[in-house]
Design a protein around this motif. Structure first.
Motif, PDB file in Angstrom:
ATOM      1  N   GLU A  61      12.615 -16.415  76.140  1.00 48.24           N
ATOM      2  CA  GLU A  61      13.924 -16.750  76.705  1.00 48.24           C
ATOM      3  C   GLU A  61      14.101 -18.290  76.642  1.00 48.24           C
ATOM      4  O   GLU A  61      15.166 -18.832  76.289  1.00 48.24           O
ATOM      5  CB  GLU A  61      14.075 -16.398  78.032  1.00 48.24           C
ATOM      6  CG  GLU A  61      14.446 -14.901  78.172  1.00 48.24           C
ATOM      7  CD  GLU A  61      13.080 -13.988  78.297  1.00 48.24           C
ATOM      8  OE1 GLU A  61      11.981 -14.774  78.125  1.00 48.24           O
ATOM      9  OE2 GLU A  61      13.305 -12.954  77.926  1.00 48.24           O
ATOM     10  N   ASN A 304      25.538 -16.758  77.190  1.00 52.03           N
ATOM     11  CA  ASN A 304      24.672 -15.694  76.757  1.00 52.03           C
ATOM     12  C   ASN A 304      25.350 -14.888  75.598  1.00 52.03           C
ATOM     13  O   ASN A 304      24.503 -13.860  75.306  1.00 52.03           O
ATOM     14  CB  ASN A 304      24.144 -15.074  78.042  1.00 52.03           C
ATOM     15  CG  ASN A 304      25.303 -14.352  78.617  1.00 52.03           C
ATOM     16  OD1 ASN A 304      26.354 -14.744  78.934  1.00 52.03           O
ATOM     17  ND2 ASN A 304      24.994 -13.200  79.036  1.00 52.03           N
ATOM     18  N   GLU A 305      26.674 -14.719  75.625  1.00 45.86           N
ATOM     19  CA  GLU A 305      27.321 -13.667  74.549  1.00 45.86           C
ATOM     20  C   GLU A 305      27.149 -14.303  73.300  1.00 45.86           C
ATOM     21  O   GLU A 305      27.598 -13.629  72.334  1.00 45.86           O
ATOM     22  CB  GLU A 305      28.778 -13.486  74.990  1.00 45.86           C
ATOM     23  CG  GLU A 305      28.670 -12.589  76.260  1.00 45.86           C
ATOM     24  CD  GLU A 305      29.996 -12.311  76.558  1.00 45.86           C
ATOM     25  OE1 GLU A 305      31.164 -12.552  75.974  1.00 45.86           O
ATOM     26  OE2 GLU A 305      30.198 -11.897  77.941  1.00 45.86           O
ATOM     27  N   ASP A 310      21.628 -13.559  74.075  1.00 43.20           N
ATOM     28  CA  ASP A 310      21.069 -12.343  74.420  1.00 43.20           C
ATOM     29  C   ASP A 310      20.778 -11.397  73.261  1.00 43.20           C
ATOM     30  O   ASP A 310      19.890 -10.719  73.266  1.00 43.20           O
ATOM     31  CB  ASP A 310      21.975 -11.545  75.379  1.00 43.20           C
ATOM     32  CG  ASP A 310      22.114 -12.210  76.889  1.00 43.20           C
ATOM     33  OD1 ASP A 310      21.149 -13.343  77.034  1.00 43.20           O
ATOM     34  OD2 ASP A 310      22.974 -11.853  77.569  1.00 43.20           O
ATOM     35  N   LYS A 311      21.886 -11.381  72.341  1.00 39.35           N
ATOM     36  CA  LYS A 311      21.509 -10.470  71.202  1.00 39.35           C
ATOM     37  C   LYS A 311      20.378 -10.993  70.284  1.00 39.35           C
ATOM     38  O   LYS A 311      19.608 -10.086  69.958  1.00 39.35           O
ATOM     39  CB  LYS A 311      22.673 -10.529  70.149  1.00 39.35           C
ATOM     40  CG  LYS A 311      24.055 -10.226  70.874  1.00 39.35           C
ATOM     41  CD  LYS A 311      24.957 -10.163  69.789  1.00 39.35           C
ATOM     42  CE  LYS A 311      26.473  -9.902  70.163  1.00 39.35           C
ATOM     43  NZ  LYS A 311      27.140 -10.972  70.650  1.00 39.35           N
ATOM     44  N   ILE A 313      17.551 -12.279  71.792  1.00 34.95           N
ATOM     45  CA  ILE A 313      16.385 -11.984  72.677  1.00 34.95           C
ATOM     46  C   ILE A 313      16.162 -10.231  72.394  1.00 34.95           C
ATOM     47  O   ILE A 313      15.026  -9.832  72.109  1.00 34.95           O
ATOM     48  CB  ILE A 313      16.684 -12.181  74.279  1.00 34.95           C
ATOM     49  CG1 ILE A 313      16.793 -13.659  74.434  1.00 34.95           C
ATOM     50  CG2 ILE A 313      15.551 -11.439  74.927  1.00 34.95           C
ATOM     51  CD1 ILE A 313      17.222 -13.907  75.806  1.00 34.95           C
TER      52      ILE A 313
END
Ligand code: BGC
Length: 746
Positions: A61, A304-305, A310-311, A313
């Motif tokens: 992360e 995070n979008e 996030d994708k 991760i």
């Protein structure tokens, strides 16, 4: 003791000697006969062991946090490991005001003022590499004073069409001038522990449909016209970052374009820095990363979008991409942070901002940028004997241009307008009769087009307001002299939309004609960043001056040119066409395209087209007058024949044949007759600005490495110099060649 004295005096002599030598050297390069070489510092490998250690301690992360924006202008750091956020700022005209962390609204600070520097077109019009270094160095200091790591600049896309919304921000239609300005700018900037982010890589030459248009350029044209300034920025200036553009190139978005980012930028050019996306220019996760993108930046949405959040991760967890691959990108970012001393504990440049010294840097550049286009009967400089009143006419006399225009806006404490400049410089005994003349008005229905990327250009209201017109006519009638400040502004010329045509907006043509009719002693000054149709008004007026969005001191510089304190030495960095249909992208009906745009004119961009097709421009590339006159004499080369790895040394004596000191730009174009390949009639391959005192003569030396004469051979994928005879043409514009020398290449 005696030994010590001898040692000290020897050291003193040595110090004196070297300081004289250094002085002599810097004097030589300061507008002297020979160009200085600018080379940047490469990203070193000395921090690699430390970087490996850091990466080994990072979680998945934390790594991915570094690969995307965590605010509008920062990408993530890792606090617990002492890795700071990477702090970015626009832009090409100076350090932009502070923007909120999660939306585009200004942060509303009171300490984010900066110096407003001349726009790219103006800087290029100086034809002076030293000015470009000054620009970068001054701006680099401002970046550090604002505690930034990366400047989103310079913007060096080729001016393919005069209608391009960002023409003012970009530098030139010519790849050679473009790179000779870009390189010193980047070196100057990065000398201050700041990264340059060279943009927009690449083939981003229009605003219309920029979010999706698929640009098709043949390989030779790509290499010879659209890439050289980027290539030199990497190989010579060692720019630490590059911004991927919005559009597509040969079917792939430029932020996921393996050919451009991996093959050309990294494998061929050896780029070691980071690729940052333009804001919201990313369209995929694993593909972007694998194609060479390092950091995704964007417009407001939860961070995070982002594609690289996030994708990514999830993709790493599902083994779509390995952690080792992620590490490559993380390490690149860390290397640049160490390189600019944002990490590593070394003392970093502290910088300074909005200082008088920086305003004076902006002044020097502005003064050399102004181009004198016409001067019949020595109408300029304005002689003040017997002048009791001057009419100053036009909305542009008072219009400020620092803010606005998206990423190229600067919040500044000083922007001297043309009217203020005149007031600063004229004796108080002269009465100024100001009249606004025309109003900056847009069609309300089409106002949405301002900055609307799917349309080209705002629609303006071109009827003059009768009362404003009358006021201007009265002012001109009752004054001894009139000066009209016309042109455009940074709402009309802007990122995100191209202009519809070359017409002067807001009814200015009619205004100028009517003022000229009542006062023939009218000087017309254009403040703009791109070509306009000024054919009719130029014919009628005896004096025409071209200025730019010319920075904090623009008005003072303009007044000094008008009044003769500064002898103009700017030269157009692009061709001013008579009509838009004479321009290559328009003559070939290949602008703006639809989903796809095919650059049908190929290598014949700008003057290359006009000269090869024998089309007379209104004002040619490289053109600009002076208050003095120059003669070129004694042009010669050091040899008559050269091997492929040699350098041609060309020299010419420039004599100032007029009554005042002045600067001239010696321009060197090359032609190859009987070439086996298609070529432009001539191409710029060298230039040098020189200060020559009235009555004196100075020698200018221009070095042309033979490899500069190469064309890109698509079949062999190599830069190739065709043997045979080449004509070297020396002139002070592309259409005023004064001397020619023929050399042979073996
Ligand atoms: C522009 C870039 C700019 C970025 C951030 C984009 O719209 O194309 O030049 O640096 O915004 O403001």
């Amino acid at each position: 003791m005696k030994n010590k004295i001898i040692y000290l005096s020897a050291a003193l002599v040595f110090a004196l000697f070297t300081s004289c030598k250094n002085e002599a050297k810097s004097e030589l390069s300061a507008d002297s006969g020979e160009a200085k070489e600018y080379k940047g510092k490469e990203i070193g490998s000395e921090f690699d062991a430390e970087i490996d250690k850091l990466v080994a301690q990072m979680t998945l992360e934390e790594k991915i946090g570094m690969l995307h924006g965590n605010s509008m202008f920062t990408s993530g750091g890792v606090k617990r490991l002492g890795i700071p956020e990477l702090k970015m700022a626009d832009g090409p005209l100076g350090v932009r005001e502070e923007i909120s962390r999660d939306n585009w609204a200004p942060a509303g600070l009171t300490n984010d003022f900066a110096t407003y520097y001349p726009a790219g077109g103006g800087l290029a019009a100086t034809w002076n590499a030293e000015m470009a270094y000054t620009f970068g160095n001054s701006l680099g200091q401002e970046m550090r004073a604002r505690d930034k790591d990366m400047l989103l600049s310079p913007a060096i896309n080729i001016v393919r069409t005069p209608l391009g919304g960002r023409t003012y921000e970009y530098m030139s239609e010519d790849p050679f001038l473009n790179k000779k300005i870009a390189v010193p700018l980047i070196v100057g900037l990065q000398d201050n522990d700041v990264m340059a982010c060279v943009k927009h890589f690449a083939a981003n030459n229009q605003e219309t449909n920029r979010d999706f248009v698929d640009v098709q350029i043949d390989e030779r044209t790509l290499r010879e016209i659209y890439l050289p300034a980027f290539e030199a920025s990497i190989k010579e200036a060692h720019a630490y970052s590059v911004m991927g553009a919005y559009n597509k190139f040969r079917g792939e978005y430029l932020c996921e374009n393996d050919y451009m980012l991996n093959k050309i930028l990294r494998d061929e050019w050896g780029f070691k820095g980071v690729v940052v996306s333009d804001w919201a220019a990313v369209h995929s996760t694993v593909k972007s990363l694998k194609s060479g993108l390092d950091i995704e930046m964007g417009t407001p949405k939860p961070f995070n979008e982002f594609f690289l959040a996030d994708k990514l991760i999830a993709a790493a967890k599902s083994k779509e991409i390995s952690e080792a691959e992620l590490d490559i990108h993380v390490k690149r970012i860390l290397r640049t942070l160490f390189q600019v001393k944002a990490m590593g504990g070394k003392e970093r440049a502290k910088g300074s901002i909005s200082t008088e010294a920086h305003y004076q840097d902006a002044y020097k550049i502005a003064a050399e940028a102004i181009v004198l286009l016409k001067n019949e009967n020595n109408a300029l400089p304005l002689k003040l004997d017997g002048v009791k009143s001057i009419a100053v006419i036009g909305n542009n006399a008072t219009k400020k241009n620092a803010l606005g225009g998206f990423g190229a806006g600067v919040k500044t404490k000083r922007e001297v307008t043309p009217l203020e400049g005149l007031k600063n410089r004229l004796p108080s005994s002269i009465k100024i009769n100001y009249a606004e003349g025309y109003l900056e008005r847009y069609d309300e229905k089409n106002k949405g087009n301002l900055g609307n990327i799917t349309s080209n250009g705002p629609v303006t209201i071109d009827q003059l307001d009768p009362a404003k017109l009358q006021e201007a006519i009265e002012a001109a009638k009752k004054s001894d002299v009139a000066i009209i400040f016309a042109g455009s502004n940074r709402d009309y010329e802007t990122e995100a939309s191209d202009r519809r045509n070359l017409k002067l907006p807001f009814g200015q043509e009619e205004l100028i004609q009517k003022v000229l009719a009542v006062n023939p002693k009218t000087i017309v000054v254009f403040v703009a960043g791109a070509p306009f149709d000024i054919d009719a008004v130029s014919k009628k007026s005896s004096a025409v001056v071209w200025s730019w969005f010319n920075g904090s001191e623009g008005g003072n510089a303009l007044a000094d040119v008008i009044l003769g304190k500064v002898n103009p030495s700017g030269k157009l960095p692009w061709t001013m066409p008579k009509t838009i249909m004479d321009s290559p992208a328009h003559a070939t009906n290949s602008f703006p395209g639809g989903k796809t745009v095919n650059y049908a004119e190929g290598i014949l961009v700008g003057y290359r087209w006009f000269d090869t097709k024998n089309i007379a421009p209104l004002f040619p590339f490289g053109f600009g007058l002076s208050y003095t006159t120059f003669a070129f004499d004694n042009a010669k080369t050091d040899k008559t024949s050269y091997a492929q790895n040699e350098t041609i040394t060309v020299s010419v004596d420039v004599k100032n044949t007029g009554k005042i000191d002045g600067k001239e730009v010696v321009q060197l174009y090359t032609s190859k007759s009987d070439s086996k390949i298609t070529r432009a009639a001539q191409e710029l391959k060298g230039f040098q600005k020189i200060l020559v005192k009235s009555g004196s003569s100075n020698t200018v030396t221009i070095k042309v490495p033979v490899k500069e004469l190469a064309y890109y051979d698509v079949a062999t994928k190599k830069w190739t110099v065709e043997p045979g005879k080449y004509t070297l043409k020396l002139g002070n514009s592309s259409r005023d060649i004064k001397k020619e020398v023929v050399v042979t290449i073996k």
